[in-house]
Design an enzyme around this catalytic site. Structure first.
Site, mmCIF file in Angstrom:
data_model
loop_
_atom_site.group_PDB
_atom_site.id
_atom_site.type_symbol
_atom_site.label_atom_id
_atom_site.label_comp_id
_atom_site.label_asym_id
_atom_site.label_seq_id
_atom_site.Cartn_x
_atom_site.Cartn_y
_atom_site.Cartn_z
ATOM 1 N N TYR A 166 4.955 -4.316 -6.987
ATOM 2 C CA TYR A 166 3.745 -4.787 -7.676
ATOM 3 C C TYR A 166 3.903 -4.909 -9.187
ATOM 4 O O TYR A 166 3.486 -5.892 -9.780
ATOM 5 C CB TYR A 166 2.563 -3.848 -7.375
ATOM 6 C CG TYR A 166 2.135 -3.909 -5.938
ATOM 7 C CD1 TYR A 166 1.221 -4.852 -5.500
ATOM 8 C CD2 TYR A 166 2.678 -3.032 -4.990
ATOM 9 C CE1 TYR A 166 0.842 -4.934 -4.165
ATOM 10 C CE2 TYR A 166 2.312 -3.109 -3.651
ATOM 11 C CZ TYR A 166 1.394 -4.056 -3.247
ATOM 12 O OH TYR A 166 1.029 -4.142 -1.934
ATOM 13 N N GLU A 174 5.907 -5.939 0.721
ATOM 14 C CA GLU A 174 4.584 -6.107 0.103
ATOM 15 C C GLU A 174 4.755 -6.648 -1.301
ATOM 16 O O GLU A 174 5.631 -6.196 -2.049
ATOM 17 C CB GLU A 174 3.823 -4.778 -0.023
ATOM 18 C CG GLU A 174 3.292 -4.238 1.256
ATOM 19 C CD GLU A 174 2.544 -2.916 1.060
ATOM 20 O OE1 GLU A 174 1.987 -2.676 -0.044
ATOM 21 O OE2 GLU A 174 2.536 -2.120 2.008
ATOM 22 N N GLU A 186 -8.802 0.003 -0.146
ATOM 23 C CA GLU A 186 -7.691 0.215 -1.059
ATOM 24 C C GLU A 186 -7.623 1.704 -1.465
ATOM 25 O O GLU A 186 -7.815 2.081 -2.618
ATOM 26 C CB GLU A 186 -7.818 -0.717 -2.274
ATOM 27 C CG GLU A 186 -6.756 -0.583 -3.357
ATOM 28 C CD GLU A 186 -5.302 -0.623 -2.885
ATOM 29 O OE1 GLU A 186 -4.993 -1.294 -1.893
ATOM 30 O OE2 GLU A 186 -4.483 0.063 -3.522
ATOM 31 N N TRP A 187 -7.418 2.555 -0.473
ATOM 32 C CA TRP A 187 -7.165 3.988 -0.677
ATOM 33 C C TRP A 187 -8.148 4.603 -1.671
ATOM 34 O O TRP A 187 -9.353 4.453 -1.486
ATOM 35 C CB TRP A 187 -5.699 4.200 -1.045
ATOM 36 C CG TRP A 187 -4.780 3.546 -0.031
ATOM 37 C CD1 TRP A 187 -3.956 2.470 -0.245
ATOM 38 C CD2 TRP A 187 -4.623 3.879 1.368
ATOM 39 N NE1 TRP A 187 -3.296 2.135 0.914
ATOM 40 C CE2 TRP A 187 -3.680 2.980 1.916
ATOM 41 C CE3 TRP A 187 -5.180 4.856 2.212
ATOM 42 C CZ2 TRP A 187 -3.289 3.022 3.256
ATOM 43 C CZ3 TRP A 187 -4.797 4.900 3.549
ATOM 44 C CH2 TRP A 187 -3.864 4.004 4.044
ATOM 45 N N HIS A 206 1.982 4.629 8.106
ATOM 46 C CA HIS A 206 1.345 4.152 6.877
ATOM 47 C C HIS A 206 0.204 5.117 6.529
ATOM 48 O O HIS A 206 -0.957 4.738 6.458
ATOM 49 C CB HIS A 206 0.863 2.706 7.039
ATOM 50 C CG HIS A 206 0.737 1.949 5.740
ATOM 51 N ND1 HIS A 206 1.312 0.714 5.518
ATOM 52 C CD2 HIS A 206 0.101 2.261 4.581
ATOM 53 C CE1 HIS A 206 1.021 0.297 4.279
ATOM 54 N NE2 HIS A 206 0.284 1.223 3.698
ATOM 55 N N ASN A 209 6.156 3.921 5.397
ATOM 56 C CA ASN A 209 5.749 3.068 4.294
ATOM 57 C C ASN A 209 5.619 3.923 3.038
ATOM 58 O O ASN A 209 4.839 4.874 3.006
ATOM 59 C CB ASN A 209 4.395 2.419 4.581
ATOM 60 C CG ASN A 209 3.905 1.602 3.389
ATOM 61 O OD1 ASN A 209 4.434 0.533 3.106
ATOM 62 N ND2 ASN A 209 2.920 2.126 2.667
ATOM 63 N N GLU A 210 6.403 3.613 2.024
ATOM 64 C CA GLU A 210 6.274 4.228 0.702
ATOM 65 C C GLU A 210 6.246 5.757 0.725
ATOM 66 O O GLU A 210 5.223 6.376 0.377
ATOM 67 C CB GLU A 210 5.013 3.721 -0.006
ATOM 68 C CG GLU A 210 4.977 2.225 -0.160
ATOM 69 C CD GLU A 210 3.869 1.735 -1.087
ATOM 70 O OE1 GLU A 210 3.008 2.545 -1.457
ATOM 71 O OE2 GLU A 210 3.879 0.559 -1.438
ATOM 72 N N TRP A 216 0.956 -8.868 0.403
ATOM 73 C CA TRP A 216 -0.100 -7.873 0.577
ATOM 74 C C TRP A 216 -1.322 -8.437 -0.084
ATOM 75 O O TRP A 216 -1.301 -8.633 -1.292
ATOM 76 C CB TRP A 216 0.260 -6.527 -0.072
ATOM 77 C CG TRP A 216 -0.818 -5.537 0.229
ATOM 78 C CD1 TRP A 216 -1.944 -5.272 -0.515
ATOM 79 C CD2 TRP A 216 -0.908 -4.712 1.391
ATOM 80 N NE1 TRP A 216 -2.738 -4.345 0.117
ATOM 81 C CE2 TRP A 216 -2.125 -3.981 1.290
ATOM 82 C CE3 TRP A 216 -0.090 -4.524 2.529
ATOM 83 C CZ2 TRP A 216 -2.529 -3.070 2.275
ATOM 84 C CZ3 TRP A 216 -0.517 -3.616 3.492
ATOM 85 C CH2 TRP A 216 -1.716 -2.905 3.346
HETATM 86 C C1 BGC Z 1 -1.625 3.791 -6.820
HETATM 87 C C2 BGC Z 1 -1.957 3.770 -5.344
HETATM 88 C C3 BGC Z 1 -1.260 2.618 -4.688
HETATM 89 C C4 BGC Z 1 0.221 2.679 -4.983
HETATM 90 C C5 BGC Z 1 0.845 1.379 -4.637
HETATM 91 C C6 BGC Z 1 -0.144 3.906 -6.994
HETATM 92 O O1 BGC Z 1 0.178 3.903 -8.333
HETATM 93 O O2 BGC Z 1 -2.227 4.825 -7.463
HETATM 94 O O3 BGC Z 1 -3.323 3.665 -5.123
HETATM 95 O O4 BGC Z 1 -1.484 2.563 -3.320
HETATM 96 O O5 BGC Z 1 0.490 2.864 -6.364
HETATM 97 O O6 BGC Z 1 2.201 1.391 -4.829
HETATM 98 C C1 BGC Z 2 0.473 0.225 0.026
HETATM 99 C C2 BGC Z 2 -0.750 -0.481 0.448
HETATM 100 C C3 BGC Z 2 -1.673 -0.660 -0.731
HETATM 101 C C4 BGC Z 2 -0.983 -1.528 -1.739
HETATM 102 C C5 BGC Z 2 -1.770 -1.800 -2.981
HETATM 103 C C6 BGC Z 2 0.947 -0.133 -1.314
HETATM 104 O O1 BGC Z 2 0.935 1.084 -1.958
HETATM 105 O O2 BGC Z 2 1.484 0.212 0.989
HETATM 106 O O3 BGC Z 2 -1.317 0.246 1.482
HETATM 107 O O4 BGC Z 2 -2.898 -1.192 -0.368
HETATM 108 O O5 BGC Z 2 0.221 -0.952 -2.122
HETATM 109 O O6 BGC Z 2 -2.001 -0.636 -3.681
#
Ligand code: BGC
Ligand code: BGC
EC number: 3.2.1.21
Length: 451
Positions: A284, A353, A411-412, A111, A158-159, A404
């Site tokens: 998301y 997630e 948050e990155w 991750h 992950n992703e 999630w």
């Molecule tokens: C965002 C990242 C995030 C990711 C989640 C991107 O569009 O910029 O910060 O972790 O999407 O899927």
């Molecule tokens: C990531 C998480 C992140 C979330 C929300 C995903 O991109 O796996 O680490 O926090 O989305 O952005």
């Protein structure tokens, strides 16, 4: 399977304790200008010290699975590849405690916390270097050997879209190279790592493990040609080699002129195409695309992370948005689960997630009880769970769903400014406060899980 998810760098803190060394995210977050407010994961949720309290909160939530990641620089802190016992012990304690509570540990192997020593020269190392895939496989084998008698489910990556496109195409994620089409080179090495990690885990884990990978597909609406092209560049660049054993010819065609794919060697696709047991989807929101009338490369973030789509525009999406600025589109989750079922042979699917960032505020009642009323998050989760339910009715083989996140965390690129948790975290005191959504999810699970 009902669960909740976290990732090591986002929650653990203790960045230089017990032998841990920096990852590319430590370096990135400590370099001014990359993360909002200069936030870093140095302390985060201090999970490294508070894990017992947090695992109790997971138990009380009533989930039967917890998805977390192994912090690679804790486990293999030095370039000689030698395991750090203290690091492995930490994850072993977590696994043992979860099992004692009757909760399945779902282990994510990567991750995003690539050890910094694998990225000494940012122009050629990290995921641009083929060797990284082999190093990741060695690490995966070490983890599987240690935990394999107790951990049944492993997610390799992950992703990978984020690790390739946001990290090498764009600059938003570590190491932030901003190299446009170099994202494809990174993508191929991530695919290779997935294959090699599957082999390594299978060799070391003892009883047949469940292997999976988790993708955040870029799901878009709008102009159908644009949607199709972004699907190739962002989604099928991972799914097709992993699940079908080839890169789509169309992908080569639309990237002609920006990428020659010389990094794909004979035999790679056989290595990448491993039998896997589960496909994870992080979902998301959706985007909205149009064909651009501008002839030249538009310099938007989205475009810089979609090399080969220079004539596509990302339009503002409609309707309500989350704190991330992401639109809310549960129907697209339904559509995607149905599509994955159709395209990839009824593969078992897990929503690894799903969740929402909200402007959460703590309210204190007259008798001193703290509460967070996050009705919007409850609405978001229930509408997405309903979409999952509809996909199952339609024949999709969805076997799990994870919120999630367990608790607010790093948050990155947005640091601590965005809150996704079922638990509110006060970053001064590290107190955890149950949001309404925590109680709602607990009741939902109690009512809906298979007895
Ligand atoms: C965002 C990242 C995030 C990711 C989640 C991107 O569009 O910029 O910060 O972790 O999407 O899927
Ligand atoms: C990531 C998480 C992140 C979330 C929300 C995903 O991109 O796996 O680490 O926090 O989305 O952005």
């Amino acid at each position: 399977m009902f669960g909740t998810a976290t990732a090591a760098y986002q929650i653990e803190g203790a960045a230089s304790e017990d032998g841990r060394t920096p990852s590319i995210w430590d370096t990135f977050s400590h370099t001014p200008g990359h993360v909002l407010n200069g936030d870093t994961g140095d302390k985060a949720d201090d999970f490294y010290h508070r894990w017992q309290e947090d695992l109790k909160l997971i138990r009380d939530l009533g989930v039967n699975a917890y998805r977390f990641s192994i912090g690679i620089p804790r486990v293999i802190p030095t370039p000689d590849g030698k395991p750090n016992e203290k690091g492995l012990d930490f994850y072993e304690r977590i696994v043992d405690q979860l099992l004692e509570y009757g909760i399945d540990p779902v282990v994510t192997l990567y991750h995003w916390d690539l050890p910094q020593y694998l990225n000494e020269n940012p122009q050629t190392d990290g995921w641009l270097n083929r060797d990284t895939a082999y190093r990741m496989a060695e690490y995966a084998g070490i983890v599987a050997k240690r935990l394999g008698d107790r951990v049944h489910t492993y997610t390799t990556l992950n992703e990978p879209w984020c690790s390739a496109h946001l990290s090498y195409g764009g600059t938003e994620h570590a190491p932030g190279l901003g190299g446009g089409p170099l994202a494809f080179r990174a993508a191929h090495h991530l695919n290779l790592a997935h294959g090699l990690m599957c082999e390594a885990v299978r060799a070391e884990a003892g009883p047949k493990p469940d292997l999976s990978v988790t993708c955040n597909l870029q799901i878009n609406r709008g102009d159908s040609d644009a949607v199709h092209r972004v699907d190739l560049i962002a989604n099928r660049v991972f799914l097709d080699p992993m699940l079908r054993g080839y890169y789509p010819d169309e992908l080569f065609a639309i990237t002609k002129g920006i990428c020659d794919w010389e990094f794909v060697r004979d035999g790679d696709l056989e290595l990448i195409h491993q039998p896997i047991d589960v496909l994870g989807l992080n979902y998301y929101s959706t985007g909205l695309l149009a064909m651009s009338d501008r002839p030249q490369f538009p310099q938007s973030t989205a475009a810089s992370t979609a090399p080969g789509a220079s004539d596509i525009d990302w339009l503002p999406t409609k309707g309500p948005h989350t704190e991330m600025g992401w639109n809310i589109d549960p129907d697209a989750l339904y559509n995607t689960l149905v599509r994955l079922n159709d395209d990839y042979d009824h593969i078992p699917l897990v929503v690894t997630e799903n969740g929402m960032a909200c402007p959460d505020k703590v309210e204190v009642s007259a008798d001193g009880v703290k509460a967070v009323h996050d009705g919007d998050r409850i609405d978001y989760l229930s509408r997405h769970l309903d979409a999952v339910h509809r996909a199952i009715d339609e024949g999709s083989n969805v076997i799990g769903y994870f919120v999630w996140s367990l608790m607010d965390n790093f948050e990155w690129a947005f640091g601590y400014s965005k809150r996704f948790g079922l638990l509110y975290v006060d970053y001064d005191s590290e107190e955890r406060i149950k949001k309404d959504s925590y109680n709602w999810y607990r009741n939902f699970i109690a009512e809906h899980s298979a007895k």
